[in-house]
Design an enzyme around this catalytic site. Structure first.
Site, PDB file in Angstrom:
ATOM      1  CD  GLU A 120      35.249  44.191  54.371  1.00 48.41           C
ATOM      2  OE1 GLU A 120      36.487  44.253  54.478  1.00 48.41           O
ATOM      3  OE2 GLU A 120      34.621  44.640  53.360  1.00 48.41           O
ATOM      4  CB  CYS A 169      38.570  41.486  48.522  1.00 52.91           C
ATOM      5  SG  CYS A 169      38.734  43.099  49.307  1.00 52.91           S
ATOM      6  CE1 TYR A 212      41.979  42.827  61.250  1.00 50.09           C
ATOM      7  CE2 TYR A 212      41.554  45.014  62.107  1.00 50.09           C
ATOM      8  CZ  TYR A 212      41.822  44.188  61.050  1.00 50.09           C
ATOM      9  OH  TYR A 212      41.947  44.699  59.791  1.00 50.09           O
ATOM     10  CG  ASP A 247      33.930  39.339  55.079  1.00 48.61           C
ATOM     11  OD1 ASP A 247      33.656  40.210  55.929  1.00 48.61           O
ATOM     12  OD2 ASP A 247      35.005  39.297  54.451  1.00 48.61           O
ATOM     13  CG  HIS A 268      37.683  49.596  39.580  1.00 49.35           C
ATOM     14  ND1 HIS A 268      38.186  49.846  38.325  1.00 49.35           N
ATOM     15  CD2 HIS A 268      37.429  50.804  40.141  1.00 49.35           C
ATOM     16  CE1 HIS A 268      38.218  51.151  38.114  1.00 49.35           C
ATOM     17  NE2 HIS A 268      37.768  51.758  39.202  1.00 49.35           N
TER      18      HIS A 268
END
Length: 223
Positions: free
Chosen positions: A184, A53, A91, A28, A146
């Protein structure tokens, strides 16, 4: 590398965090939320490409009254419990997603300028959390929006070792408002970038890249 990464965060520079090869195996881009700009958001969507995020600590989420999205779905959807069953996840078994928000001082909320403004307002709110109330959050933000909020798990790595915890902890250790904005890094292959791909990107752009294992080791030594 930890000290260099902390200094980069303090100066507003992005750092790259690779979680681990036995977890997501993803890297990230991480920036302290208080330093996010429209240029940072543009870089994240173009050079990262994943979901942008913003993280907050669990104690702050509780004060605001922000729930985990998983809990909302379980409680309010007829298929909620089945929908949030994570037994097939490879994961992790827990999600840190909370609600999505826009600052009320935005138009559609999606352009780089709007998203950076929302992130900055989140950081400002958390920076003044002692004086804030849930109704103040609703006055400043609207939902849905958003920017995806992520809630770092209590105790950090005692219970979860995801990018939410890794990035929030690192920003907090830098002495900054404990909120990170992350995305990511995706590859043109259709998958996430490999560690080697992100290491090459870090070298080309003079950015620090550190692993989750390094951060957790630092936490263990200083906890």
């Amino acid at each position: 590398m930890i000290s260099s990464a902390l200094q980069s965060l303090r100066s507003g520079k992005p750092v790259l965090i690779f979680d681990s090869s036995d977890r997501e195996g993803e890297t990230d881009i991480v920036v302290a939320s208080q330093f996010v700009t429209p240029q940072i958001i543009r870089m994240m969507r173009k050079n990262g490409g994943g979901l942008i995020c913003t993280t907050i600590k669990s104690c702050h989420a509780r004060k605001i009254g922000l729930p985990l999205l998983e809990d909302l779905y379980s409680s309010n959807l007829s298929m909620g419990r089945a929908l949030t069953d994570t037994n097939d996840m490879k994961y992790d078994k827990s999600s840190t997603f909370s609600i999505t928000v826009n600052s009320r001082d935005t138009f559609t909320g999606i352009p780089d300028i709007d998203r950076s403004k929302t992130v900055n307002h989140i950081a400002d709110f958390i920076g003044n959390i002692k004086n804030e109330k849930p109704e103040d959050f609703a006055r400043i933000f609207r939902a849905p929006g958003h920017i995806h909020l992520l809630i770092a798990t209590d105790g950090y790595f005692k219970n979860r070792r995801g990018h939410t915890e890794l990035s929030t902890y690192l920003v907090e250790q830098a002495g900054l408002i404990p909120s990170a904005t992350i995305v990511e890094m995706l590859s043109d292959s259709g998958y996430s970038m490999t560690y080697d791909e992100t290491k090459k990107y870090a070298d080309q752009n003079s950015l620090d890249i550190i692993t989750g294992d390094e951060i957790i080791k630092y936490w263990g030594e200083n906890h």
